[in-house]
Motif scaffolding. Structure first.
Motif, mmCIF file in Angstrom:
data_model
loop_
_atom_site.group_PDB
_atom_site.id
_atom_site.type_symbol
_atom_site.label_atom_id
_atom_site.label_comp_id
_atom_site.label_asym_id
_atom_site.label_seq_id
_atom_site.Cartn_x
_atom_site.Cartn_y
_atom_site.Cartn_z
ATOM 1 N N VAL A 81 6.669 10.340 22.135
ATOM 2 C CA VAL A 81 6.990 9.433 21.026
ATOM 3 C C VAL A 81 7.570 8.104 21.514
ATOM 4 C CG1 VAL A 81 9.322 10.338 20.591
ATOM 5 C CG2 VAL A 81 8.005 9.336 18.707
ATOM 6 N N PHE A 82 8.227 8.102 22.656
ATOM 7 C CA PHE A 82 8.816 6.863 23.163
ATOM 8 C C PHE A 82 7.730 5.925 23.708
ATOM 9 C CE2 PHE A 82 12.080 10.166 23.422
ATOM 10 C CZ PHE A 82 12.970 9.650 22.496
ATOM 11 N N ASN A 83 6.683 6.484 24.323
ATOM 12 C CA ASN A 83 5.534 5.663 24.720
ATOM 13 C C ASN A 83 4.859 5.082 23.485
ATOM 14 O OD1 ASN A 83 5.511 8.061 26.934
ATOM 15 N ND2 ASN A 83 4.908 6.116 27.835
ATOM 16 N N PHE A 84 4.717 5.908 22.449
ATOM 17 C CA PHE A 84 4.106 5.473 21.194
ATOM 18 C C PHE A 84 4.935 4.338 20.577
ATOM 19 C CE2 PHE A 84 3.187 5.888 16.635
ATOM 20 C CZ PHE A 84 1.805 5.993 16.638
ATOM 21 N N ALA A 85 6.244 4.502 20.572
ATOM 22 C CA ALA A 85 7.138 3.474 20.025
ATOM 23 C C ALA A 85 7.058 2.187 20.848
ATOM 24 C CB ALA A 85 8.573 3.990 19.976
ATOM 25 N N ALA A 86 6.920 2.306 22.155
ATOM 26 C CA ALA A 86 6.786 1.117 23.007
ATOM 27 C C ALA A 86 5.544 0.321 22.601
ATOM 28 C CB ALA A 86 6.712 1.516 24.476
ATOM 29 N N HIS A 87 4.439 1.015 22.331
ATOM 30 C CA HIS A 87 3.232 0.325 21.852
ATOM 31 C C HIS A 87 3.490 -0.321 20.492
ATOM 32 C CE1 HIS A 87 0.297 1.345 24.901
ATOM 33 N NE2 HIS A 87 0.701 2.607 24.868
ATOM 34 N N TYR A 88 4.129 0.416 19.612
ATOM 35 C CA TYR A 88 4.388 -0.080 18.263
ATOM 36 C C TYR A 88 5.259 -1.340 18.281
ATOM 37 C CZ TYR A 88 6.036 -0.184 13.429
ATOM 38 O OH TYR A 88 6.361 -0.583 12.152
ATOM 39 N N TYR A 89 6.307 -1.329 19.092
ATOM 40 C CA TYR A 89 7.229 -2.473 19.158
ATOM 41 C C TYR A 89 6.783 -3.528 20.164
ATOM 42 C CZ TYR A 89 10.398 0.519 16.509
ATOM 43 O OH TYR A 89 10.969 1.328 15.558
ATOM 44 N N LYS A 90 5.693 -3.264 20.872
ATOM 45 C CA LYS A 90 5.174 -4.189 21.895
ATOM 46 C C LYS A 90 6.225 -4.456 22.974
ATOM 47 C CE LYS A 90 1.786 -6.496 18.945
ATOM 48 N NZ LYS A 90 1.721 -5.777 17.764
ATOM 49 N N LEU A 91 6.806 -3.365 23.477
ATOM 50 C CA LEU A 91 7.823 -3.433 24.523
ATOM 51 C C LEU A 91 7.360 -2.623 25.729
ATOM 52 C CD1 LEU A 91 11.025 -2.914 22.338
ATOM 53 C CD2 LEU A 91 10.272 -5.049 23.393
ATOM 54 N N ASP A 92 7.930 -2.920 26.873
ATOM 55 C CA ASP A 92 7.633 -2.196 28.103
ATOM 56 C C ASP A 92 8.613 -1.029 28.213
ATOM 57 O OD1 ASP A 92 7.549 -1.260 30.765
ATOM 58 O OD2 ASP A 92 7.083 -3.246 31.544
ATOM 59 N N ILE A 93 8.109 0.183 28.206
ATOM 60 C CA ILE A 93 8.983 1.354 28.204
ATOM 61 C C ILE A 93 9.858 1.416 29.453
ATOM 62 C CG2 ILE A 93 7.313 2.947 29.247
ATOM 63 C CD1 ILE A 93 8.438 5.029 27.160
ATOM 64 N N LYS A 94 9.383 0.920 30.575
ATOM 65 C CA LYS A 94 10.169 0.967 31.810
ATOM 66 C C LYS A 94 11.320 -0.026 31.798
ATOM 67 C CE LYS A 94 6.332 2.580 34.591
ATOM 68 N NZ LYS A 94 5.367 2.244 35.625
ATOM 69 N N VAL A 95 11.138 -1.148 31.133
ATOM 70 C CA VAL A 95 12.152 -2.198 31.111
ATOM 71 C C VAL A 95 13.015 -2.134 29.850
ATOM 72 C CG1 VAL A 95 12.476 -4.716 31.071
ATOM 73 C CG2 VAL A 95 10.671 -3.711 32.477
ATOM 74 N N ASP A 96 12.407 -1.777 28.736
ATOM 75 C CA ASP A 96 13.068 -1.905 27.432
ATOM 76 C C ASP A 96 13.370 -0.571 26.752
ATOM 77 O OD1 ASP A 96 12.824 -4.765 27.498
ATOM 78 O OD2 ASP A 96 10.706 -4.522 26.992
ATOM 79 N N PHE A 97 13.588 0.492 27.520
ATOM 80 C CA PHE A 97 13.754 1.804 26.909
ATOM 81 C C PHE A 97 14.911 1.839 25.908
ATOM 82 C CE2 PHE A 97 14.982 6.255 26.565
ATOM 83 C CZ PHE A 97 13.760 6.812 26.248
ATOM 84 N N TYR A 98 16.052 1.278 26.270
ATOM 85 C CA TYR A 98 17.190 1.311 25.342
ATOM 86 C C TYR A 98 16.893 0.491 24.084
ATOM 87 C CZ TYR A 98 21.941 1.869 23.719
ATOM 88 O OH TYR A 98 23.037 2.225 22.965
ATOM 89 N N LYS A 99 16.172 -0.609 24.235
ATOM 90 C CA LYS A 99 15.772 -1.419 23.084
ATOM 91 C C LYS A 99 14.873 -0.619 22.141
ATOM 92 C CE LYS A 99 15.469 -5.902 24.413
ATOM 93 N NZ LYS A 99 14.840 -7.130 24.873
ATOM 94 N N ILE A 100 13.996 0.190 22.714
ATOM 95 C CA ILE A 100 13.131 1.062 21.920
ATOM 96 C C ILE A 100 13.980 2.052 21.135
ATOM 97 C CG2 ILE A 100 11.371 2.885 22.065
ATOM 98 C CD1 ILE A 100 10.283 1.266 24.553
#
Length: 144
Positions: A81-100
């Motif tokens: 779900v966190f990878n899915f959310a990264a796509h949804y928010y257009k964020l990089d999961i490796k850099v922006d995990f806490y933002k997600i």
């Protein structure tokens, strides 16, 4: 969507608590895809919301007590779900995990307590003013 008491970590914003409050992540998938109808271990395939999907090729399924996804029409879309959310928010999961985590917390009104979060950024002091001399010191500063 807050509907559970958090048994761990005193209500702090972290991956485990987000998974608990979103029922393994399925609540976030339903937030993004309102027509999604989950069964006990999988959902009926749906169209991927991240590209012009012409067939219902996105599979969402329960794996190790958390909901994951895989797109059979576009294999670059898969993960939890966190990878899915990264796509949804257009964020990089490796850099922006806490933002997600923050965005999920806000959008789903989970009311998890955010930590005083800071970023560490590199800064440089060059040893010489000569532009050809590329020796420098690196130090790190906290950005709040």
């Amino acid at each position: 969507m807050k509907n559970q008491t958090i048994p761990v970590d005193d209500g702090k914003l972290n991956k485990d608590n987000v998974l608990i409050l979103t029922n393994g992540g399925i609540d976030f998938y339903k937030f993004v895809i309102p027509k999604l109808r989950p069964g006990k271990t999988k959902c009926n395939n749906v169209k991927n919301p991240f590209y012009k999907d012409t067939r219902a090729s996105l599979s969402i399924y329960l794996y190790n007590e958390k909901w994951c996804y895989k797109d059979f029409g576009e294999p670059t879309y898969y993960g939890d779900v966190f990878n899915f959310a990264a796509h949804y928010y257009k964020l990089d999961i490796k850099v922006d995990f806490y933002k997600i985590l923050q965005k999920i917390n806000s959008d789903l009104e989970l009311d998890l307590e955010e930590a005083a979060y800071s970023q560490i950024a590199p800064s440089f002091i060059f040893k010489s003013e000569d532009p050809l001399d590329n020796q420098y010191y690196v130090y790190y500063i906290h950005i709040l």
